[in-house]
Motif scaffolding. Sequence first.
Motif, short mmCIF file in Angstrom:
data_model
loop_
_atom_site.label_atom_id
_atom_site.label_comp_id
_atom_site.label_asym_id
_atom_site.label_seq_id
_atom_site.Cartn_x
_atom_site.Cartn_y
_atom_site.Cartn_z
N TYR A 130 3.97 1.99 6.70
CA TYR A 130 3.97 0.70 6.02
C TYR A 130 5.28 0.46 5.27
CZ TYR A 130 -0.97 -0.22 6.98
OH TYR A 130 -2.17 -0.49 7.58
N SER A 131 5.87 1.50 4.76
CA SER A 131 7.17 1.35 4.09
C SER A 131 8.22 0.86 5.08
CB SER A 131 7.60 2.68 3.46
OG SER A 131 6.70 3.09 2.45
N MET A 142 2.12 -6.02 3.03
CA MET A 142 2.55 -4.62 3.06
C MET A 142 2.79 -4.09 1.65
SD MET A 142 2.64 -3.43 6.18
CE MET A 142 1.17 -4.43 6.52
N LEU A 143 3.40 -4.89 0.79
CA LEU A 143 3.70 -4.43 -0.56
C LEU A 143 2.43 -4.16 -1.36
CD1 LEU A 143 6.73 -6.72 -1.49
CD2 LEU A 143 6.77 -4.30 -0.82
N ILE A 144 1.45 -5.05 -1.22
CA ILE A 144 0.17 -4.84 -1.91
C ILE A 144 -0.52 -3.59 -1.37
CG2 ILE A 144 -2.12 -5.79 -2.35
CD1 ILE A 144 -0.82 -8.59 -2.20
N THR A 145 -0.48 -3.44 -0.05
CA THR A 145 -1.10 -2.27 0.57
C THR A 145 -0.43 -0.98 0.11
OG1 THR A 145 -1.63 -3.60 2.54
CG2 THR A 145 -1.70 -1.19 2.76
N LEU A 146 0.89 -0.99 0.03
CA LEU A 146 1.61 0.20 -0.42
C LEU A 146 1.24 0.56 -1.86
CD1 LEU A 146 5.13 -0.45 1.15
CD2 LEU A 146 3.59 1.47 1.67
N GLY A 147 1.04 -0.45 -2.69
CA GLY A 147 0.63 -0.19 -4.07
C GLY A 147 -0.72 0.52 -4.13
N LEU A 148 -1.67 0.07 -3.29
CA LEU A 148 -2.98 0.71 -3.26
C LEU A 148 -2.91 2.10 -2.65
CD1 LEU A 148 -5.19 -2.33 -2.16
CD2 LEU A 148 -4.93 -1.36 -4.45
#
Length: 307
Positions: free
Chosen positions: A191-192, A42-48
């Motif tokens: 996602y957050s 989730m954290l990687i996805t949020l960054g993108l």
Amino acid sequence: MHPVVSSYLIPALFVWLWSTGFIGAKYGLPYAEPFTLLLLRMLITLGLLAILVRLVNTRWPGWRAAGHLAVTGVLVHGCYLGGVYYAIQDGMASGIVSLIVGLQPLVTAAVAVMLLGERVTFRQWLGLALGLVGVSLVLFEKYAGNQVGAPLSAWALLWALVALAGISLGTVYQKRFGTGADLVAGTFIQYSAAASFFAIGAFALESREVEWSLQLQLSMAWLVLGVSIGAILLLMWLIRRGAASQVASLFYLVPPVTALEAYILFGEQLGGLALAGGLVAIVGVALAVTQQKAGTGAPFKRATADE
């Protein structure tokens, strides 16, 4: 968008992308605990997504709408993914997990009738029933061939039921409260909320140790780009355009497609029963998502106020 693309190719692409989530999870789970793996995803996805937010004209919802999106995120991503991953981690065969979660279209259709007042015809109920039969045949052959009589952990069963409840209620909740939101902004908020859910679980239940093998890195890359971004954006788009029970019926195609991928990637055999089950599931989906009369529009029509 061309009607053929929106009605057929996008649903097919969604089914394929969603099915690869099980493959990616199988590659990644040996190297990180479930909530830890999902939190990193989730954290990687949020960054993108944050980069995407800056590149497109994103419309952010108000606080009330954001709250609804957060609830959807916890249900569709938090409960569903967490439940599936932990059920597998606790020893339940992936085929059995998929079979339990495969009940989602029936649960979603029933909830949509009760809460949203959606009209589900006899043809659609027949399609949903055929889909369940087809999925059962596919997964029965795989399960019976290797693990007949294997005991099921009570905790694994509970996690699988959590996943089923999360994806079913989340689909209906998104249809009722979240279809008007900007896709990128809505997905970012969802996602957050899911990341917060996974963080609580990881710190409460797990050691949070990660072995960054090449296999984990590759699986994480696909889970983020192909599933968390690609498949989820398509899912939200499909829910916006179609009745919740119609969108839910697509999930019947996931186990047969996953079985085919497992055959190609891992050499798992597909017998006659599984092939027959896949055909039955496809027929069931076709009945459930197409219109009763020819010429009444695409299977995934734009939602109206009375749906």
